[in-house]
Write a protein that holds these residues in place. Structure first.
Motif, PDB file in Angstrom:
ATOM      1  N   GLN A  71       0.738  -1.244   0.017  1.00 16.49           N
ATOM      2  CA  GLN A  71      -0.143  -0.001  -0.009  1.00 16.49           C
ATOM      3  C   GLN A  71       0.802   1.305   0.176  1.00 16.49           C
ATOM      4  O   GLN A  71       0.334   2.499   0.597  1.00 16.49           O
ATOM      5  CB  GLN A  71      -0.874  -0.038   1.138  1.00 16.49           C
ATOM      6  N   VAL A  72       2.190   1.185  -0.418  1.00 18.02           N
ATOM      7  CA  VAL A  72       2.819   2.335  -0.400  1.00 18.02           C
ATOM      8  C   VAL A  72       2.371   3.327  -1.671  1.00 18.02           C
ATOM      9  O   VAL A  72       2.251   3.042  -2.848  1.00 18.02           O
ATOM     10  CB  VAL A  72       4.390   2.067  -0.699  1.00 18.02           C
ATOM     11  N   ASN A  73       2.004   4.712  -1.369  1.00 22.16           N
ATOM     12  CA  ASN A  73       1.479   5.383  -2.270  1.00 22.16           C
ATOM     13  C   ASN A  73       1.663   6.769  -1.723  1.00 22.16           C
ATOM     14  O   ASN A  73       1.514   7.603  -0.610  1.00 22.16           O
ATOM     15  CB  ASN A  73      -0.037   5.352  -2.014  1.00 22.16           C
ATOM     16  N   ASP A  74       2.729   7.493  -2.518  1.00 24.82           N
ATOM     17  CA  ASP A  74       3.123   8.964  -1.947  1.00 24.82           C
ATOM     18  C   ASP A  74       2.070   9.859  -1.968  1.00 24.82           C
ATOM     19  O   ASP A  74       1.997  11.010  -1.332  1.00 24.82           O
ATOM     20  CB  ASP A  74       4.103   9.519  -3.162  1.00 24.82           C
ATOM     21  N   SER A  75       0.784   9.704  -2.949  1.00 23.77           N
ATOM     22  CA  SER A  75      -0.331  10.492  -2.777  1.00 23.77           C
ATOM     23  C   SER A  75      -1.204  10.273  -1.615  1.00 23.77           C
ATOM     24  O   SER A  75      -2.170  11.224  -1.420  1.00 23.77           O
ATOM     25  CB  SER A  75      -0.930  10.394  -4.058  1.00 23.77           C
ATOM     26  N   MET A  76      -1.078   9.253  -0.888  1.00 27.63           N
ATOM     27  CA  MET A  76      -1.903   8.995   0.512  1.00 27.63           C
ATOM     28  C   MET A  76      -1.091   9.614   1.468  1.00 27.63           C
ATOM     29  O   MET A  76       0.006   8.927   2.092  1.00 27.63           O
ATOM     30  CB  MET A  76      -1.970   7.485   0.488  1.00 27.63           C
ATOM     31  N   LYS A 199      -0.576  24.667   0.772  1.00 25.30           N
ATOM     32  CA  LYS A 199      -1.552  23.738   1.242  1.00 25.30           C
ATOM     33  C   LYS A 199      -1.054  22.409   0.353  1.00 25.30           C
ATOM     34  O   LYS A 199      -0.954  22.533  -0.893  1.00 25.30           O
ATOM     35  CB  LYS A 199      -2.877  23.865   0.992  1.00 25.30           C
ATOM     36  N   LEU A 200      -0.710  21.194   0.786  1.00 21.45           N
ATOM     37  CA  LEU A 200      -0.517  20.094   0.250  1.00 21.45           C
ATOM     38  C   LEU A 200      -1.996  19.631  -0.241  1.00 21.45           C
ATOM     39  O   LEU A 200      -2.969  19.777   0.298  1.00 21.45           O
ATOM     40  CB  LEU A 200      -0.121  18.973   1.384  1.00 21.45           C
ATOM     41  N   GLU A 201      -2.052  19.055  -1.646  1.00 19.41           N
ATOM     42  CA  GLU A 201      -2.964  18.531  -2.296  1.00 19.41           C
ATOM     43  C   GLU A 201      -2.739  16.934  -2.569  1.00 19.41           C
ATOM     44  O   GLU A 201      -2.101  16.619  -3.500  1.00 19.41           O
ATOM     45  CB  GLU A 201      -3.273  19.151  -3.457  1.00 19.41           C
ATOM     46  N   LEU A 202      -3.284  16.221  -1.519  1.00 22.75           N
ATOM     47  CA  LEU A 202      -2.848  14.858  -1.382  1.00 22.75           C
ATOM     48  C   LEU A 202      -4.223  14.118  -0.665  1.00 22.75           C
ATOM     49  O   LEU A 202      -4.975  14.760  -0.278  1.00 22.75           O
ATOM     50  CB  LEU A 202      -1.889  14.492  -0.352  1.00 22.75           C
ATOM     51  N   PHE A 224      -4.464  18.074   7.619  1.00 24.23           N
ATOM     52  CA  PHE A 224      -3.098  18.167   7.651  1.00 24.23           C
ATOM     53  C   PHE A 224      -2.421  19.090   6.558  1.00 24.23           C
ATOM     54  O   PHE A 224      -1.121  18.769   6.348  1.00 24.23           O
ATOM     55  CB  PHE A 224      -2.683  16.989   7.849  1.00 24.23           C
ATOM     56  N   SER A 225      -3.102  19.881   5.681  1.00 20.71           N
ATOM     57  CA  SER A 225      -2.246  20.286   4.590  1.00 20.71           C
ATOM     58  C   SER A 225      -1.281  21.417   4.799  1.00 20.71           C
ATOM     59  O   SER A 225      -0.336  21.510   3.689  1.00 20.71           O
ATOM     60  CB  SER A 225      -3.451  20.922   3.658  1.00 20.71           C
ATOM     61  N   LEU A 226      -0.906  21.746   5.730  1.00 19.93           N
ATOM     62  CA  LEU A 226       0.233  22.561   5.917  1.00 19.93           C
ATOM     63  C   LEU A 226       1.118  22.101   6.884  1.00 19.93           C
ATOM     64  O   LEU A 226       2.283  22.663   7.308  1.00 19.93           O
ATOM     65  CB  LEU A 226      -0.272  23.935   6.810  1.00 19.93           C
ATOM     66  N   LYS A 227       1.057  20.839   7.116  1.00 17.52           N
ATOM     67  CA  LYS A 227       1.948  19.786   7.974  1.00 17.52           C
ATOM     68  C   LYS A 227       3.152  19.468   7.043  1.00 17.52           C
ATOM     69  O   LYS A 227       3.144  19.482   5.762  1.00 17.52           O
ATOM     70  CB  LYS A 227       1.294  18.747   8.668  1.00 17.52           C
ATOM     71  N   ASN A 228       4.360  18.849   7.875  1.00 19.15           N
ATOM     72  CA  ASN A 228       5.176  18.218   7.295  1.00 19.15           C
ATOM     73  C   ASN A 228       4.694  17.209   6.131  1.00 19.15           C
ATOM     74  O   ASN A 228       3.891  16.371   6.791  1.00 19.15           O
ATOM     75  CB  ASN A 228       6.269  17.675   8.191  1.00 19.15           C
TER      76      ASN A 228
END
Length: 377
Positions: A71-76, A199-202, A224-228
């Motif tokens: 289940q490795v997914n950079d977008s998740m 903001k992260l879009e994931l 969590f969009s502004l988090k690491n």
């Protein structure tokens, strides 16, 4: 006829050895009947599990990796917590190479603070007990722009570090370091201005059904969009470059001196009690989730775990290179799991000890035992 039979036996043995070598140990581990694994896998959709395991083979002087993913997914998205301290520590050591007047033992403190430290001590604290203040001091030294740019240049991506740890701050400027150039002279570093994080879009960037803010329950998903952001693939690639730099071209390696690399590797596998921490509070498995996270026993001397863990907001992550010097086996394992049954964030009601850490510990044991069996064939 005799020679033909010997040939057939040789082919069969070679085939068995190849099958053993190429067996997906991760798949076998996750199908275990052990309740620590089974209760997670029986409802895996609730835990946002991602895992990468790398099998290591050697032929002559060459090292070969075989990666296995679940289940490795950079977008998740998952919250990386203190795993972001790993790149900060490595890049702080690398930056020292470009400043003739500084070494890992240079003393310094942050302007406006009273805690004096050295770069060597802060790197040790980051890995031994995941010290937030030690990390934040190195962040002030580096700045987020330099961290993100350096990692991307080394092909460790995607990644986005955007905030300090342990407290909230909207201050985009780093604080100057007061550095002891010798016993009587100090210097001061320039303050660096970081960009305002976008903001992260994931996928899954908003989690749960509510969160606490200033002791008030907000009944909406936690954003969590502004988090690491430091996904499994990026963590794993960083670890590979640190442990096996010879596998990468010079531009993708970290420019560390022999002294710096030795200090980094020592810090990564040294348990807290070996650097002066109380073993009752900081037992060996405190920051070693795989294999030993669910036990208070000391880690045997022949087992070396070079790793960085993270735990916050119900998310547990470990990124590790595990080595048994007696049995001559080693492998890489990175995994994350979310344990937040009530879907509320910031309520400190997470199932770390009940579900998360036991899962990661047993996962490590399952992989380790298969590596032992593989080495015996």
């Amino acid at each position: 006829m005799k020679h033909f039979l010997l040939f057939i036996c040789g082919v069969l043995l070679s085939s068995c050895a190849q099958e053993q070598r190429n067996l997906n140990f991760l798949e076998v581990a996750l199908s275990s009947d052990n309740p620590k694994i089974k209760r997670v896998m029986d409802s895996v959709e609730n835990y946002q599990v991602q895992i990468r395991y790398t099998q290591i083979d050697r032929r002559n002087d060459s090292v070969f990796f075989t990666d296995y993913d679940f289940q490795v997914n950079d977008s998740m998205y998952f919250y990386p917590a203190s795993t972001v301290k790993f790149p900060t520590a490595v890049l702080a050591l690398e930056k020292l190479n470009n400043i003739d007047s500084l070494t890992i033992n240079t003393r310094y403190y942050i302007e406006g603070d009273t805690i004096e430290s050295t770069f060597a001590k802060d790197v040790s604290k980051i890995f031994a007990v995941s010290d937030n203040l030690a990390n934040n001091r190195l962040v002030e030294f580096l700045g987020f722009e330099a961290i993100n740019e350096s990692l991307n240049n080394k092909k460790i991506s995607p990644v986005r570090l955007s905030h300090r740890l342990g407290y909230h701050s909207d201050d985009l400027r780093t604080k100057p370091l007061i550095i002891y150039l010798n016993d009587s002279t100090t210097g001061i570093t320039n303050s660096l201005l970081n960009k305002t994080p976008k903001k992260l879009e994931l996928l899954d960037i908003e989690k749960g059904v509510g969160y606490y803010e200033d002791e008030e329950l907000i009944k909406e998903p936690f954003d969590f969009s502004l988090k690491n952001y430091f996904p499994i693939q990026s963590q794993h690639n960083l670890l590979k470059r640190v442990i096996f730099p010879q596998k990468y071209k010079a531009s993708e390696q970290f420019d560390l001196s022999n002294e710096q690399r030795e200090h980094l590797l020592t810090a990564m596998h040294t348990v807290p009690q070996k650097v002066g921490y109380d073993p009752t509070t900081y037992y060996d498995g405190y920051c070693k989730f795989f294999i030993y996270g669910d036990t208070r026993k000391d880690i045997p001397q022949q087992i070396e775990i070079y790793n960085k863990v993270g735990f916050a907001y119900g998310t547990l992550t470990d990124c590790a290179y595990i080595k048994d010097t007696e049995r001559n086996i080693d492998f890489l394992l990175t995994a994350t799991i979310l344990v937040n049954k009530d879907g509320i964030f910031n309520d400190d009601a997470y199932e770390y000890d009940e579900i998360g850490i036991p899962f990661l510990a047993q996962l490590g044991r399952e992989i380790y035992q298969q590596e032992v069996n593989r080495n015996q064939h």
